[in-house]
Motif scaffolding. Structure first.
Motif, PDB file in Angstrom:
ATOM      1  N   VAL A   1       4.557   6.514  14.098  1.00  0.00           N
ATOM      2  CA  VAL A   1       4.918   6.734  12.700  1.00  0.00           C
ATOM      3  C   VAL A   1       4.216   8.004  12.244  1.00  0.00           C
ATOM      4  O   VAL A   1       2.991   8.107  12.323  1.00  0.00           O
ATOM      5  CB  VAL A   1       4.472   5.542  11.808  1.00  0.00           C
ATOM      6  CG1 VAL A   1       4.771   5.829  10.348  1.00  0.00           C
ATOM      7  CG2 VAL A   1       5.158   4.258  12.250  1.00  0.00           C
TER       8      VAL A   1
ATOM      9  N   THR B   1       1.752  10.347   6.598  1.00  0.00           N
ATOM     10  CA  THR B   1       2.282  10.717   5.287  1.00  0.00           C
ATOM     11  C   THR B   1       1.296  11.637   4.577  1.00  0.00           C
ATOM     12  O   THR B   1       0.177  11.236   4.277  1.00  0.00           O
ATOM     13  CB  THR B   1       2.526   9.466   4.431  1.00  0.00           C
ATOM     14  OG1 THR B   1       3.481   8.638   5.092  1.00  0.00           O
ATOM     15  CG2 THR B   1       3.041   9.837   3.053  1.00  0.00           C
TER      16      THR B   1
ATOM     17  N   ASN C   1      -0.702   6.804   8.930  1.00  0.00           N
ATOM     18  CA  ASN C   1       0.565   6.357   9.513  1.00  0.00           C
ATOM     19  C   ASN C   1       1.028   5.078   8.817  1.00  0.00           C
ATOM     20  O   ASN C   1       0.931   3.983   9.363  1.00  0.00           O
ATOM     21  CB  ASN C   1       0.402   6.124  11.012  1.00  0.00           C
ATOM     22  CG  ASN C   1      -0.187   7.327  11.708  1.00  0.00           C
ATOM     23  OD1 ASN C   1      -1.372   7.598  11.586  1.00  0.00           O
ATOM     24  ND2 ASN C   1       0.618   8.059  12.427  1.00  0.00           N
TER      25      ASN C   1
ATOM     26  N   THR D   1       3.863   2.716   6.471  1.00  0.00           N
ATOM     27  CA  THR D   1       5.269   2.466   6.164  1.00  0.00           C
ATOM     28  C   THR D   1       5.313   1.645   4.876  1.00  0.00           C
ATOM     29  O   THR D   1       4.301   1.049   4.475  1.00  0.00           O
ATOM     30  CB  THR D   1       5.971   1.669   7.287  1.00  0.00           C
ATOM     31  OG1 THR D   1       5.370   0.370   7.369  1.00  0.00           O
ATOM     32  CG2 THR D   1       5.855   2.375   8.635  1.00  0.00           C
TER      33      THR D   1
ATOM     34  N   ASP E   1       4.480  -2.019   5.676  1.00  0.00           N
ATOM     35  CA  ASP E   1       3.047  -2.297   5.838  1.00  0.00           C
ATOM     36  C   ASP E   1       2.307  -2.195   4.509  1.00  0.00           C
ATOM     37  O   ASP E   1       1.430  -3.002   4.217  1.00  0.00           O
ATOM     38  CB  ASP E   1       2.420  -1.321   6.841  1.00  0.00           C
ATOM     39  CG  ASP E   1       2.964  -1.507   8.248  1.00  0.00           C
ATOM     40  OD1 ASP E   1       3.414  -2.627   8.558  1.00  0.00           O
ATOM     41  OD2 ASP E   1       2.955  -0.532   9.016  1.00  0.00           O
ATOM     42  N   SER E   2       2.658  -1.192   3.712  1.00  0.00           N
ATOM     43  CA  SER E   2       1.941  -0.950   2.457  1.00  0.00           C
ATOM     44  C   SER E   2       2.083  -2.114   1.485  1.00  0.00           C
ATOM     45  O   SER E   2       1.124  -2.485   0.814  1.00  0.00           O
ATOM     46  CB  SER E   2       2.460   0.318   1.778  1.00  0.00           C
ATOM     47  OG  SER E   2       2.240   1.425   2.607  1.00  0.00           O
TER      48      SER E   2
ATOM     49  N   PRO F   1       9.955  -7.369   7.156  1.00  0.00           N
ATOM     50  CA  PRO F   1      10.878  -6.290   7.560  1.00  0.00           C
ATOM     51  C   PRO F   1      12.336  -6.724   7.615  1.00  0.00           C
ATOM     52  O   PRO F   1      13.231  -5.928   7.328  1.00  0.00           O
ATOM     53  CB  PRO F   1      10.373  -5.877   8.947  1.00  0.00           C
ATOM     54  CG  PRO F   1       9.502  -6.987   9.407  1.00  0.00           C
ATOM     55  CD  PRO F   1       8.955  -7.649   8.195  1.00  0.00           C
TER      56      PRO F   1
END
Length: 196
Positions: free
Chosen positions: A83, A86, A155, A157, A160-161, A166
């Motif tokens: 990933v 960011t 890294n 997503t 995850d945040s 999913p």
């Protein structure tokens, strides 16, 4: 890049050659789909052609469903996928520049090279602008580096945040894609009836 086919069936040295052929095939598909036309690409911003929106939504939905399905079946370990980190301000500023270039020029970097390959003059000018921008950025990198490397969130997503499931995110994303297709068709018909 990693082996395209694991298990040693194709030597690692062939990866670049295979990647070139995949790139050629991708360029052919872009051109055959009409994505070397700046009018077709800019059409999404003006409401008369939503092919780009449909292609990207479809690609994202098929990819994410495929990846999670392969993970579910045990063919892929999703936790091992890379990933990209960011960098908040770099992403925001880069997105604004990319979006402005897309609207004004009618190309993204990939489709501009496809259009260059078939000899479109506007694409040559667009790619020249990209090269000038790359040159300025590289020459003034020390000035831009705090923005480029600033606000590194690592890294992460969205899943995850926020601790989201999913599979629900994929389901909701797919519903949004289907709704976007329907709304895009309604807008296109409305624009077409007004201007044509």
């Amino acid at each position: 890049m990693g082996p395209l086919i694991p298990g040693g069936y194709i030597p690692l040295e062939w990866d670049s050659i295979i990647a070139i052929f995949i790139g050629i095939a991708f360029g052919f598909v872009l051109e055959a789909s009409g994505f070397s036309s700046s009018r077709k690409l800019a059409g999404v911003f003006y409401g008369y052609d939503f092919a780009v929106l449909k292609v990207f939504f479809t690609a994202a939905a098929v990819s994410v469903i495929g990846i999670y399905y392969m993970d579910y079946l045990g063919y892929l370990d999703i936790s091992k996928l890379y990933v990209h980190p960011t960098y908040l301000w770099g992403a925001i500023i880069g997105g604004i520049i990319m979006g402005a270039g897309f609207v004004t020029g009618g190309f993204c970097p990939g489709t501009s090279l496809c259009a260059v390959a078939i000899g479109k003059l506007d694409a040559w000018i667009y790619v020249f602008g990209i090269m000038v921008g790359v040159f300025i950025f590289s020459e003034l990198f020390n000035l831009f580096e705090p923005i480029y490397d600033g606000y590194n969130f690592g890294n992460i997503t969205l899943i995850d945040s926020f601790g989201w499931n999913p599979y629900w995110v994929i389901f909701i994303f797919t519903i949004i894609a289907v709704l976007a297709f329907g709304i895009a068709d309604l807008v296109r018909k409305k624009i077409k009836s007004v201007f044509y």
